[in-house]
Design a protein around this motif. Structure first.
Motif, short mmCIF file in Angstrom:
data_model
loop_
_atom_site.label_atom_id
_atom_site.label_comp_id
_atom_site.label_asym_id
_atom_site.label_seq_id
_atom_site.Cartn_x
_atom_site.Cartn_y
_atom_site.Cartn_z
N GLN A 167 0.83 -1.20 0.00
CA GLN A 167 0.00 0.00 0.00
C GLN A 167 0.87 1.26 0.00
O GLN A 167 0.57 2.23 -0.69
CB GLN A 167 -0.92 0.01 1.21
CG GLN A 167 -2.03 -1.00 1.15
CD GLN A 167 -2.94 -0.91 2.36
OE1 GLN A 167 -3.34 0.18 2.74
NE2 GLN A 167 -3.24 -2.04 2.96
N ALA A 192 1.14 4.05 -2.91
CA ALA A 192 0.93 5.48 -2.62
C ALA A 192 2.12 6.31 -3.10
O ALA A 192 1.94 7.41 -3.66
CB ALA A 192 0.70 5.68 -1.13
N ASP A 196 -5.16 9.77 -1.69
CA ASP A 196 -5.74 9.15 -0.49
C ASP A 196 -7.13 8.59 -0.76
O ASP A 196 -7.46 7.49 -0.30
CB ASP A 196 -5.77 10.16 0.65
CG ASP A 196 -5.75 9.50 2.00
OD1 ASP A 196 -5.08 8.46 2.15
OD2 ASP A 196 -6.40 10.03 2.91
N ARG A 229 -6.66 5.43 -2.71
CA ARG A 229 -6.08 4.40 -1.85
C ARG A 229 -7.15 3.82 -0.94
O ARG A 229 -7.26 2.59 -0.80
CB ARG A 229 -4.93 4.99 -1.04
CG ARG A 229 -4.17 3.99 -0.19
CD ARG A 229 -3.06 4.67 0.58
NE ARG A 229 -3.55 5.60 1.57
CZ ARG A 229 -3.95 5.23 2.79
NH1 ARG A 229 -3.90 3.98 3.16
NH2 ARG A 229 -4.37 6.13 3.65
#
Length: 178
Positions: free
Chosen positions: A133, A137, A169, A172
């Motif tokens: 993750q 990002a 964000d 994500r």
């Protein structure tokens, strides 16, 4: 000697492979430590590709365009404080430096300002899922900085760092349900 002659692939082995062709055309493929960082991730393909270009330092930044005699102005469009190079754009630029802490806060972990590929291999305390993750990002941030740079250069509009990190964000959170 193995190689391509006329319309025939001549080789010691029976099977033709793309890897054999590349090995014959140039030097054999060398494994680089950052390959897993760029390609084995949960990021979008376009983000992986831009990340790969950044790691190879072959994006057409202004310093490269000047060497090709395409442009004369090399000032960074994001901060106008220094010549636009890969190092400047993705780590030294004031704009990039504003983005990273915002993303770090969002991820609730410390992200590196430089040396991303080395950072990836040192992360033993994070779970594999969290590492992927984080890498996704970071690749999204690299892509967003490049996108912002191009948008500013072509449209004259600079997106605020808070805005691009908020978009990263949102994506994500939608993808990873965090």
């Amino acid at each position: 000697m193995a190689g391509y002659v006329g319309d025939w692939w001549l080789q010691q082995q029976q099977d033709y492979t793309i890897r054999n062709a590349y090995d014959w055309l140039g030097s054999p493929c060398v494994k680089v430590p950052w390959a897993k960082f760029v390609w084995d991730t949960l990021a979008l393909p376009r983000q992986c590709f831009i990340g790969w270009l950044v790691m190879h330092r072959i994006l057409l930044t202004k310093d490269r365009l000047k060497r090709m005699e395409v442009i004369t102005d090399v000032n960074c469009v994001l901060c106008a404080a220094a010549p636009e190079t890969h190092s400047h754009l993705f780590s030294d630029c004031e704009y990039s430096q504003k983005c990273l802490p915002i993303l770090s806060h969002s991820l609730v972990c410390h992200l590196p300002g430089q040396g991303w590929s080395d950072w990836w291999t040192r992360q033993k305390s994070h779970s594999q899922s969290l590492k992927y993750q984080i890498v996704a990002a970071l690749l999204a941030l690299i892509y967003a900085i490049w996108w912002s740079r191009n948008h500013c250069r072509l449209e004259g509009i600079l997106m605020r760092p808070e805005f691009i990190v908020a978009r990263i964000d949102e994506h994500r959170k939608a993808c990873f349900a965090v």
